[in-house]
Design an enzyme around this catalytic site. Structure first.
Site, PDB file in Angstrom:
ATOM      1  N   ASP A 152       0.827  -1.207   0.000  1.00 11.24           N
ATOM      2  CA  ASP A 152       0.000   0.000   0.000  1.00 11.24           C
ATOM      3  C   ASP A 152       0.867   1.265   0.000  1.00 11.24           C
ATOM      4  O   ASP A 152       2.098   1.200   0.006  1.00 11.24           O
ATOM      5  CB  ASP A 152      -0.929  -0.065   1.225  1.00 11.24           C
ATOM      6  CG  ASP A 152      -2.277   0.591   0.976  1.00 11.24           C
ATOM      7  OD1 ASP A 152      -2.385   1.399   0.044  1.00 11.24           O
ATOM      8  OD2 ASP A 152      -3.208   0.309   1.751  1.00 11.24           O
ATOM      9  N   TRP A 187      -2.958   3.146  -5.800  1.00  6.95           N
ATOM     10  CA  TRP A 187      -4.218   3.784  -6.223  1.00  6.95           C
ATOM     11  C   TRP A 187      -4.088   4.535  -7.566  1.00  6.95           C
ATOM     12  O   TRP A 187      -4.748   5.558  -7.780  1.00  6.95           O
ATOM     13  CB  TRP A 187      -4.740   4.749  -5.149  1.00  6.95           C
ATOM     14  CG  TRP A 187      -4.524   4.291  -3.752  1.00  6.95           C
ATOM     15  CD1 TRP A 187      -4.997   3.143  -3.196  1.00  6.95           C
ATOM     16  CD2 TRP A 187      -3.788   4.962  -2.701  1.00  6.95           C
ATOM     17  NE1 TRP A 187      -4.601   3.040  -1.887  1.00  6.95           N
ATOM     18  CE2 TRP A 187      -3.858   4.156  -1.562  1.00  6.95           C
ATOM     19  CE3 TRP A 187      -3.084   6.155  -2.650  1.00  6.95           C
ATOM     20  CZ2 TRP A 187      -3.243   4.513  -0.356  1.00  6.95           C
ATOM     21  CZ3 TRP A 187      -2.479   6.512  -1.456  1.00  6.95           C
ATOM     22  CH2 TRP A 187      -2.565   5.697  -0.335  1.00  6.95           C
ATOM     23  N   GLY A 188      -3.220   4.039  -8.456  1.00  6.38           N
ATOM     24  CA  GLY A 188      -3.085   4.673  -9.766  1.00  6.38           C
ATOM     25  C   GLY A 188      -2.282   5.958  -9.753  1.00  6.38           C
ATOM     26  O   GLY A 188      -2.278   6.703 -10.744  1.00  6.38           O
ATOM     27  N   GLN A 189      -1.589   6.221  -8.656  1.00  5.37           N
ATOM     28  CA  GLN A 189      -0.804   7.461  -8.616  1.00  5.37           C
ATOM     29  C   GLN A 189       0.494   7.308  -9.419  1.00  5.37           C
ATOM     30  O   GLN A 189       0.934   6.202  -9.698  1.00  5.37           O
ATOM     31  CB  GLN A 189      -0.494   7.831  -7.164  1.00  5.37           C
ATOM     32  CG  GLN A 189      -1.742   8.293  -6.428  1.00  5.37           C
ATOM     33  CD  GLN A 189      -1.465   8.792  -5.026  1.00  5.37           C
ATOM     34  OE1 GLN A 189      -0.333   8.792  -4.556  1.00  5.37           O
ATOM     35  NE2 GLN A 189      -2.511   9.222  -4.347  1.00  5.37           N
ATOM     36  N   ASP A 208     -10.175   3.223  -3.768  1.00  3.55           N
ATOM     37  CA  ASP A 208     -10.850   1.988  -3.339  1.00  3.55           C
ATOM     38  C   ASP A 208     -12.227   1.830  -3.976  1.00  3.55           C
ATOM     39  O   ASP A 208     -13.027   2.767  -4.026  1.00  3.55           O
ATOM     40  CB  ASP A 208     -11.014   1.991  -1.818  1.00  3.55           C
ATOM     41  CG  ASP A 208      -9.690   1.804  -1.114  1.00  3.55           C
ATOM     42  OD1 ASP A 208      -8.638   1.823  -1.784  1.00  3.55           O
ATOM     43  OD2 ASP A 208      -9.708   1.641   0.122  1.00  3.55           O
TER      44      ASP A 208
HETATM   45  C1  GAL Z   1      -6.204   1.111   1.203  1.00  2.13           C
HETATM   46  C2  GAL Z   1      -6.249   0.064   0.108  1.00  2.13           C
HETATM   47  C3  GAL Z   1      -7.340  -0.919   0.448  1.00  2.13           C
HETATM   48  C4  GAL Z   1      -7.062  -1.553   1.792  1.00  2.13           C
HETATM   49  C5  GAL Z   1      -6.877  -0.476   2.854  1.00  2.13           C
HETATM   50  C6  GAL Z   1      -6.402  -1.049   4.185  1.00  2.13           C
HETATM   51  O1  GAL Z   1      -5.190   2.022   0.937  1.00  2.13           O
HETATM   52  O2  GAL Z   1      -6.495   0.690  -1.121  1.00  2.13           O
HETATM   53  O3  GAL Z   1      -7.441  -1.900  -0.557  1.00  2.13           O
HETATM   54  O4  GAL Z   1      -5.902  -2.346   1.691  1.00  2.13           O
HETATM   55  O5  GAL Z   1      -5.912   0.477   2.446  1.00  2.13           O
HETATM   56  O6  GAL Z   1      -6.173  -0.063   5.139  1.00  2.13           O
END
Ligand code: GAL
Length: 390
Positions: A152, A187-189, A208
């Site tokens: 992440d 996230w596509g950044q 998300d």
């Molecule tokens: C977001 C991610 C989600 C999930 C979440 C957990 O950044 O895009 O898929 O993993 O964190 O905190």
């Protein structure tokens, strides 16, 4: 005959892909999009109980038989602090026997285990991130028997592009002694698709997903134009599935699954499998749709404009999708603007050309032969045709 992944990779690239082979990650896994489960969308805790229940459900519900292999645990699995030697610690209340013991059980069922981490100093839920600990964490994952690492993008310790942080972890994983599928989640950044294939096996292209039709539309329409970056070993990730979570109609579940599948996104189930309805399970287990997702060419379907139709509009979901598969072509028709009869002449499909073709519609099983396909669809439903020259 056994064909090594590298030979298949060459074959696929020669057939299809603009991203040079020399620039693609060569970790030997993720040749086709990952299929499995991740607990995040389901709201189930990130625990041994959840992971083992999902693994058992894969076997008992026949999901393993159709290709669902990865049992992934998302954020909140670890303790809030690292051990005195700096290593990550599984939360003992969630993993009473540790993680390696669970991985061993999951492997014993013929499945694989995935885990989640973060490229910054903390995960999105405030647990330890891997920044500055990449080598140590990759070795820990390998020692536990982890097969997939979702990475992440929260709490970055440095400003600027996320690419260096993701590259550092790629290098750490490749030196870890274990082949680990690398699922990048920024996230596509930073236009991740332009460096995704050389860095990981998949890369999220958006924020998300939520359990709403508008979220499905937003992600699917936003993916348009990114198909060219995906290919064997590295795919655009549309995010985890919401099928079974209650926010989508049966028709919308078919379209959600169908678009993700034909556009070659990973297919990660995000619902509590102990409560899933037969209807949702039937969608997830559709072997024809899965065969398109797992096709040996790895080419994502994308929009095409039939003659006489107006073209796509940014932010709106376009009804017409097509792409090459090893047996012929796939055509996807989505009733994105409400109930409709959608028809396409094969002569309008890029790569197909005029002529007579045989087709099978994947959700109804209907088969036919001719110069066009047509589907009478309820609002937001989808038809997916596998087409071969007859
Ligand atoms: C977001 C991610 C989600 C999930 C979440 C957990 O950044 O895009 O898929 O993993 O964190 O905190």
């Amino acid at each position: 005959m056994y064909l090594s992944p590298i030979i298949l990779l060459f074959a696929g690239i020669a057939n299809s892909n603009p991203v040079e082979l020399s620039k693609r990650i060569k970790n030997g896994v993720g040749l086709t999009p990952a299929m499995g489960f991740n607990n995040w969308n389901s709201g189930l805790p990130s625990s041994a109980t959840t992971a083992l229940a999902a693994a058992k459900a894969f076997v008992s519900l026949g999901l393993k038989d159709v290709g669902y292999i990865y049992v992934n645990t998302d954020d909140t699995w670890s303790s809030k602090s690292r051990a005195s030697d700096g290593s990550l610690v599984p939360d003992p209340s969630k993993w009473p026997n540790g993680i390696a013991a669970v991985a061993t059980q999951i492997h014993g069922m013929g499945l694989k285990m995935g885990l989640y981490g973060d490229s910054g100093t903390a995960t999105c839920a405030g647990y330890p991130g891997s920044y500055g600990h990449e080598t140590q964490d990759a070795k820990t994952l390998a020692s536990w028997g982890i097969d997939l690492w979702k990475y992440d993008n929260c709490s970055p310790a440095t400003s600027g592009s996320s690419q260096p942080r993701y590259t550092t972890m790629r290098n750490a994983l490749s030196s870890s002694g274990r082949a680990i599928y690398y699922a990048m989640c920024n996230w596509g950044q930073d236009s991740v698709w332009t460096w995704g294939a050389e860095t990981g096996n998949s890369w999220r292209i958006s924020g998300d997903v939520t359990d709403t039709w508008s979220s499905i539309v937003s992600i699917a329409s936003g993916a348009q134009g990114l198909a060219q970056y995906a290919g064997l070993g590295g795919f655009n990730d549309f995010d985890m599935l919401e099928i079974g979570n209650g926010g989508l109609t049966a028709a919308e579940e078919r379209a959600h699954f169908g678009i993700w599948a034909i556009a070659k996104s990973p297919l990660l189930i995000g619902t509590d499998l102990s409560k899933i309805s037969q209807a949702s399970l039937t969608v997830l287990k559709n072997k024809d749709v899965i065969s398109i997702n797992q096709d040996s060419l790895g080419i994502p379907a994308k929009y095409f404009t039939p003659s006489g139709k107006s073209g796509p509009v940014s932010g709106q979901l376009y009804p017409y999708w097509s792409g090459k598969i090893s047996t012929g072509y796939v055509i996807g028709l989505v009733a994105s603007n409400g109930a409709a009869t959608l028809s396409v002449n094969f002569s309008d499909v890029p790569g197909l050309g005029a002529g007579t073709y045989s087709w099978k519609e994947c959700y109804t099983g209907a088969m036919g032969k001719g110069t066009y396909v047509s589907a009478n669809l309820a609002a937001h439903d989808m038809a997916i045709f596998k087409v071969v020259k007859s």
